[in-house]
Design an enzyme around this catalytic site. Structure first.
Site, PDB file in Angstrom:
ATOM      1  N   ASN A  91       0.991  -1.136  -0.146  1.00  0.00           N
ATOM      2  CA  ASN A  91       0.184   0.082  -0.106  1.00  0.00           C
ATOM      3  C   ASN A  91       0.915   1.260   0.111  1.00  0.00           C
ATOM      4  OD1 ASN A  91      -1.551   1.943   0.651  1.00  0.00           O
ATOM      5  ND2 ASN A  91      -2.688   1.109   2.335  1.00  0.00           N
TER       6      ASN A  91
ATOM      7  N   CYS B 288       1.124   6.466   0.927  1.00  0.00           N
ATOM      8  CA  CYS B 288       1.591   7.051   2.358  1.00  0.00           C
ATOM      9  C   CYS B 288       2.723   7.999   1.938  1.00  0.00           C
ATOM     10  CB  CYS B 288       1.924   5.915   3.256  1.00  0.00           C
ATOM     11  SG  CYS B 288       3.316   4.990   3.089  1.00  0.00           S
TER      12      CYS B 288
ATOM     13  N   ASN C  64      -7.305   2.711  -5.019  1.00  0.00           N
ATOM     14  CA  ASN C  64      -7.352   2.917  -3.745  1.00  0.00           C
ATOM     15  C   ASN C  64      -8.433   4.132  -3.617  1.00  0.00           C
ATOM     16  OD1 ASN C  64      -7.128   3.109  -0.683  1.00  0.00           O
ATOM     17  ND2 ASN C  64      -4.884   2.506  -1.016  1.00  0.00           N
TER      18      ASN C  64
ATOM     19  N   GLY D 129     -15.015  -3.873  -2.229  1.00  0.00           N
ATOM     20  CA  GLY D 129     -14.576  -3.154  -1.054  1.00  0.00           C
ATOM     21  C   GLY D 129     -15.831  -2.671  -0.210  1.00  0.00           C
TER      22      GLY D 129
HETATM   23  C1  FMN Z   1     -13.292   1.503   5.706  1.00  0.00           C
HETATM   24  C2  FMN Z   1     -12.215   1.360   4.616  1.00  0.00           C
HETATM   25  C3  FMN Z   1     -10.981   0.893   4.964  1.00  0.00           C
HETATM   26  C4  FMN Z   1     -10.119   0.766   3.886  1.00  0.00           C
HETATM   27  N1  FMN Z   1      -8.666   0.103   4.448  1.00  0.00           N
HETATM   28  C5  FMN Z   1      -7.646   0.035   3.441  1.00  0.00           C
HETATM   29  C6  FMN Z   1      -6.408  -0.608   3.919  1.00  0.00           C
HETATM   30  O1  FMN Z   1      -6.411  -0.638   5.073  1.00  0.00           O
HETATM   31  N2  FMN Z   1      -5.523  -0.775   2.929  1.00  0.00           N
HETATM   32  C7  FMN Z   1      -5.688  -0.332   1.632  1.00  0.00           C
HETATM   33  O2  FMN Z   1      -4.996  -0.695   0.717  1.00  0.00           O
HETATM   34  N3  FMN Z   1      -7.030  -0.068   1.283  1.00  0.00           N
HETATM   35  C8  FMN Z   1      -7.829   0.414   2.229  1.00  0.00           C
HETATM   36  N4  FMN Z   1      -9.110   0.666   1.750  1.00  0.00           N
HETATM   37  C9  FMN Z   1      -9.501   0.992   0.171  1.00  0.00           C
HETATM   38  C10 FMN Z   1     -10.010  -0.280  -0.370  1.00  0.00           C
HETATM   39  O3  FMN Z   1      -9.327  -1.432  -0.320  1.00  0.00           O
HETATM   40  C11 FMN Z   1     -10.393   0.101  -1.871  1.00  0.00           C
HETATM   41  O4  FMN Z   1      -9.264   0.143  -2.522  1.00  0.00           O
HETATM   42  C12 FMN Z   1     -11.281   1.460  -2.037  1.00  0.00           C
HETATM   43  O5  FMN Z   1     -12.274   1.512  -1.115  1.00  0.00           O
HETATM   44  C13 FMN Z   1     -11.867   1.138  -3.405  1.00  0.00           C
HETATM   45  O6  FMN Z   1     -12.811   0.089  -3.759  1.00  0.00           O
HETATM   46  P1  FMN Z   1     -14.442   0.127  -2.968  1.00  0.00           P
HETATM   47  O7  FMN Z   1     -15.000   1.221  -3.866  1.00  0.00           O
HETATM   48  O8  FMN Z   1     -15.026  -1.046  -3.802  1.00  0.00           O
HETATM   49  O9  FMN Z   1     -14.445   0.218  -1.750  1.00  0.00           O
HETATM   50  C14 FMN Z   1     -10.177   0.917   2.841  1.00  0.00           C
HETATM   51  C15 FMN Z   1     -11.478   1.487   2.134  1.00  0.00           C
HETATM   52  C16 FMN Z   1     -12.391   1.429   3.126  1.00  0.00           C
HETATM   53  C17 FMN Z   1     -14.030   1.959   2.921  1.00  0.00           C
END
Ligand code: FMN
Length: 287
Positions: free
Chosen positions: A114, A117, A178, A251
Site C-alpha cells: 500500500n 503514504c 485506492n 470493497g
Molecule cells: C473502511 C475502509 C478501509 C480501507 N482500508 C484500506 C487498507 O487498510 N489498505 C488499503 O490498501 N486500502 C484500504 N481501503 C481501500 C479499499 O481497499 C479500496 O481500494 C477502495 O475502497 C475502493 O474500492 P471500493 O469502492 O469497492 O470500496 C479501505 C477502504 C475502506 C472503505
C-alpha cells in the site's frame, strides 16, 4: 477478492463461525494494511456516508508487524483461500522489514504494497511518484520470492506512469484504485466532520474514475491488473474486466452486504454465460 481493509475475516469468523469458511465470499483474501509499529488510527468520527459511497478516515489502526504475526496471521491461515498481506512502510527500510518478515511465512501467498503514504525520508507520497515507487519496489524485489502487488493510489497525476515504473522495477501485479481524497463538513458547525479532517472516498461514487484508471493502466502494463472501486454487481465486475482488469475486488459493498463477494461472483458467472449465449446465437460461424 476483497479490497484491503473492507472485510474483517477474523471478526466475521467470530460472528458466523465455520459457516464463513464453508461459504467464504472471496477467492483470495487481502488483509487490512499493517505497519511496522502498532497504530491506534485516527480519532473518531471515522466514517461519513455520502449519497453514493462513503468517506473513511480510519487511519490504519493495527497491531503492528509483531502483533499481526503473533495473533492475526494464525487465524487468517485458516481461511480456505490464498492469503495476501497488505503492508505500508513510512520509509524504504520499514517497508523492506515488513515485506521480508511477512513473505517469510509459509501461509502468505503474496504481499500487497500500500503505497498511499508519505515517505518520511523524502516527504513524497510513495505511490504518487513513479521514481519513488520504482526505488521502493527495486529495493524489495530481491528480498521477496513471493508475488508482489503494488496498490496504486488514484491521487497521483498519472497512475499509469506509476504502474509502468512498478512493473519495470519488478512488481508482479498492480491493484487499483485506492480511495480518492475527500472531506465532509459537520452540517451544524461547518467544521470537518472526520476526526482525521480529510479521508478517502469509496463506493459507487468512484466507479467511473476507477474504470478509467484501470483502462489507462492496463494499456501500459503487461502484468495483471486487479480492478476495484465501487464494484457492487456482476455487471460492474464485467465492466472492469472489459476495461483490462484480470481480477476484481469488492470493497465498500461488503459493508452493506457481507456476502457481496459471493453474490457478485455468481452474477458475473451468469452474466458471462448469458453474454456467450447471445454471441453464439448471433454468430453464423462455428461456436
Ligand atoms: C473502511 C475502509 C478501509 C480501507 N482500508 C484500506 C487498507 O487498510 N489498505 C488499503 O490498501 N486500502 C484500504 N481501503 C481501500 C479499499 O481497499 C479500496 O481500494 C477502495 O475502497 C475502493 O474500492 P471500493 O469502492 O469497492 O470500496 C479501505 C477502504 C475502506 C472503505
Amino acid at each position: 477478492m476483497n479490497g484491503s481493509g473492507t472485510f474483517d475475516a477474523i471478526a466475521a469468523r467470530r460472528a458466523f463461525g465455520d459457516a464463513l469458511l464453508e461459504r467464504f465470499p472471496f477467492d483470495a483474501f487481502v488483509s487490512k494494511t499493517i505497519t511496522l509499529q502498532p497504530r491506534e488510527g485516527n480519532p473518531p468520527p471515522r466514517l461519513w456516508e455520502t449519497p453514493a459511497g462513503m468517506i473513511n478516515s480510519i487511519g490504519l489502526p493495527n497491531k503492528g508487524l509483531d502483533g499481526f504475526l503473533a495473533s492475526d496471521l494464525p487465524e487468517l491461515a485458516e481461511l480456505p483461500v490464498p492469503l495476501i498481506v497488505s503492508v505500508m512502510g513510512f520509509s524504504r527500510d520499514e517497508l523492506a522489514t515488513l515485506v521480508e518478515r511477512v513473505a517469510a511465512s509459509d501461509v502468505v501467498a503474496m504481499v500487497e504494497l500500500n503505497v498511499s503514504c508519505p515517505n518520511v525520508e523524502t516527504g513524497l507520497i510513495m505511490g504518487a511518484d513513479p521514481a519513488e515507487t520504482a526505488l521502493a519496489v527495486e529495493r524489495l524485489r530481491p528480498r521477496c520470492q513471493k508475488p508482489l502487488i503494488v496498490k496504486l493510489t488514484p491521487n497521483a497525476q498519472d497512475p499509469a506512469a506509476v504502474a509502468q515504473a512498478a512493473e519495470a522495477a519488478g512488481a508482479d501485479a498492480v491493484s487499483l484504485i485506492n480511495t480518492l481524497k475527500g472531506m465532509a463538513l459537520d452540517p451544524v458547525t461547518r467544521r470537518p466532520w472526520l476526526g482525521g479532517v480529510s479521508g478517502g472516498l469509496s463506493g459507487p461514487a468512484v466507479r467511473a474514475v476507477a474504470l478509467e484508471q484501470v483502462r489507462a493502466v492496463a494499456e501500459r502494463v503487461t502484468i495483471p491488473v486487479i480492478g476495484m472501486g465501487g464494484i457492487a454487481s456482476g455487471l460492474h465486475a464485467a465492466d472492469f474486466l472489459a476495461a483490462g482488469a484480470r481480477f476484481v475486488a469488492v470493497g465498500t459493498e461488503s459493508f452493506r452486504d457481507p456476502s457481496a463477494g459471493r453474490r457478485i461472483g455468481r452474477e458475473l458467472r451468469s452474466f458471462s454465460r448469458k453474454e456467450r449465449e447471445i454471441h453464439c446465437a448471433g454468430s453464423t460461424g462455428p461456436t
